[in-house]
Motif scaffolding. Structure first.
Motif, PDB file in Angstrom:
ATOM      1  N   GLN A   1      -0.224  -0.700  -8.336  1.00 15.02           N
ATOM      2  CA  GLN A   1      -0.930  -1.883  -8.857  1.00 15.02           C
ATOM      3  C   GLN A   1       0.097  -2.801 -10.106  1.00 15.02           C
ATOM      4  OE1 GLN A   1      -4.795  -2.067 -11.001  1.00 15.02           O
ATOM      5  NE2 GLN A   1      -3.802  -2.249 -12.643  1.00 15.02           N
TER       6      GLN A   1
ATOM      7  N   SER B   1       0.886  -1.139  -0.171  1.00 16.72           N
ATOM      8  CA  SER B   1      -0.255  -0.254   0.162  1.00 16.72           C
ATOM      9  C   SER B   1       0.707   0.946   0.176  1.00 16.72           C
ATOM     10  CB  SER B   1      -0.654   0.498   1.460  1.00 16.72           C
ATOM     11  OG  SER B   1      -1.565   0.985   1.725  1.00 16.72           O
TER      12      SER B   1
ATOM     13  N   THR C   1      -2.443   4.941  -7.254  1.00 22.80           N
ATOM     14  CA  THR C   1      -3.087   3.747  -7.251  1.00 22.80           C
ATOM     15  C   THR C   1      -2.709   2.558  -8.811  1.00 22.80           C
ATOM     16  OG1 THR C   1      -4.660   4.154  -6.088  1.00 22.80           O
ATOM     17  CG2 THR C   1      -4.835   2.590  -7.441  1.00 22.80           C
ATOM     18  N   ARG C   2      -2.200   3.331  -9.617  1.00 22.74           N
ATOM     19  CA  ARG C   2      -2.057   1.926 -10.817  1.00 22.74           C
ATOM     20  C   ARG C   2      -0.708   1.621 -11.062  1.00 22.74           C
ATOM     21  NH1 ARG C   2      -6.000   2.257 -14.937  1.00 22.74           N
ATOM     22  NH2 ARG C   2      -7.749   4.371 -14.494  1.00 22.74           N
TER      23      ARG C   2
ATOM     24  N   PRO D   1      -9.219   7.944  -7.856  1.00 27.19           N
ATOM     25  CA  PRO D   1      -8.097   6.985  -7.332  1.00 27.19           C
ATOM     26  C   PRO D   1      -6.872   7.936  -6.704  1.00 27.19           C
ATOM     27  CG  PRO D   1      -9.091   5.865  -9.134  1.00 27.19           C
ATOM     28  CD  PRO D   1      -9.398   7.334  -9.422  1.00 27.19           C
ATOM     29  N   HIS D   2      -5.886   7.622  -5.820  1.00 25.72           N
ATOM     30  CA  HIS D   2      -4.344   8.372  -5.693  1.00 25.72           C
ATOM     31  C   HIS D   2      -3.895   8.309  -7.154  1.00 25.72           C
ATOM     32  CE1 HIS D   2      -0.733   8.568  -3.663  1.00 25.72           C
ATOM     33  NE2 HIS D   2      -0.788   9.552  -2.665  1.00 25.72           N
TER      34      HIS D   2
END
Length: 337
Positions: free
Chosen positions: A209, A120, A205-206, A201-202
């Motif tokens: 991921q 995270s 995020t991508r 989204p922050h």
């Protein structure tokens, strides 16, 4: 007290009721290929499964289960490994053929909530992201891969439009200070990306991921796991797969479409095509999404999609990886393997 009530579950199994309803009556031996906190396994046992094989590559999953797994006796067997090899693992456990397989793809709530696991960007921790806690970490990739390869990972696994800009900044910054912490990498992305609008989204995020998928070869494992489930399931056996983003869902959708549609395969020896009998019958024509009640109880389920199918008596066949929607970097890796 049933196995499903044995202990509070830190990870709520997503789309559990739709799975149980479509699989009813739940009987025989099932394999839970992403054991996690054991939510699906306990629910399957409570619903009528005679035995569940719980598979997980994360050593901490079985440490967490130690407090309650013994109450299930020999109805629950815990096996360390990757669900990509589930047919081999089931055979070693003396469980073939299987009556059902359930897969919950992606990172678990427990892993996200543990800063020391590095999944995270919201919590500072080591830039790790390894589900099996072995092999190259996210820090290894970020600090050693060429800029072009980093950009490909961010673009193909994270669908990040600014992949080249982020990769360029990573390569520039790592020359003076290697990346070792999650907030360090997230801070770089925050620095070069526009601030997100409320509810969006922050900006990291991508990218997070994408790195997680690359570190754990998640898409390749998914493709191999689907083929392994096809080999392991008895005629009439159930396959249930829960995904959380479009890359995963596309692979499952195309796999089940091809496996249930009697797709034609060309023969080298005959001018006509050889028709393959359907190996699955779809139980979900469209992906099942969480209803309002489930979303209220578990907001993390909002992006979940469920697809299910029933195994036919047709012989198992290898999938054509080129038709599954694997990104080119994953396809190249699977082809080499």
């Amino acid at each position: 007290m049933t196995p499903a009530q044995a202990t509070p579950d830190p990870h709520i199994p997503v789309l559990l009721q739709p799975i149980l309803e479509r699989a009813a009556p739940v009987t025989g031996t099932w394999l839970d290929g992403t054991f996690g906190a054991g939510g699906y396994s306990r629910a399957l046992l409570a619903a009528g499964a005679s035995r569940v094989i719980g598979v997980d590559q994360d050593p901490e999953a079985f440490e967490r289960a130690a407090a309650w797994a013994g109450t299930c006796g020999d109805r629950l067997a815990l096996v360390a490994g990757n669900f990509a090899d589930l047919d081999r693992l089931a055979e070693q456990a003396g469980a073939l053929p299987l009556d059902g397989v359930v897969l919950d793809i992606g990172v678990s709530s427990m892993q996200l909530d543990q800063a020391e696991r590095g999944f995270s960007f919201a919590k500072d921790g080591p830039l790790d992201m390894r589900m099996a806690q072995a092999g190259p970490s996210a820090a290894d990739l970020v600090n050693t891969l060429p800029e072009a390869q980093l950009a490909d990972i961010l673009h193909q696994y994270g669908e990040e439009r600014a992949s080249r800009r982020i990769a360029r900044a990573i390569v520039t910054d790592r020359k003076s200070t290697p990346f070792t912490r999650t907030r360090q990498l997230a801070g770089l992305i925050e620095r070069i990306m526009p601030r997100p609008k409320p509810g969006h989204p922050h900006p990291a995020t991508r990218s997070f991921q994408a790195l997680r998928i690359a570190v754990n070869d998640e898409l390749g494992a998914l493709a191999r796991g689907l083929m392994a489930a096809e080999r392991a399931l008895r005629p009439g056996g159930i396959l249930a797969v829960v995904t959380f983003h479009s890359l995963e869902d596309r692979i499952v959708k195309r796999y089940l479409r091809d496996a249930s549609g009697g797709a034609a395969r060309a023969s080298r020896h005959m001018p006509e095509t050889e028709e393959l009998a359907p190996r699955f019958a779809l139980l979900t024509r469209k992906a099942v999404e969480p209803d309002a009640e489930e979303l209220a109880a578990n907001p993390r389920a909002r992006s979940a999609r469920l697809r299910m199918a029933r195994r036919t008596d047709a012989p198992a066949a290898a999938a054509d990886l080129k038709t599954l929607g694997l990104p080119s970097i994953a396809l190249r890796q699977e082809t080499r393997a």
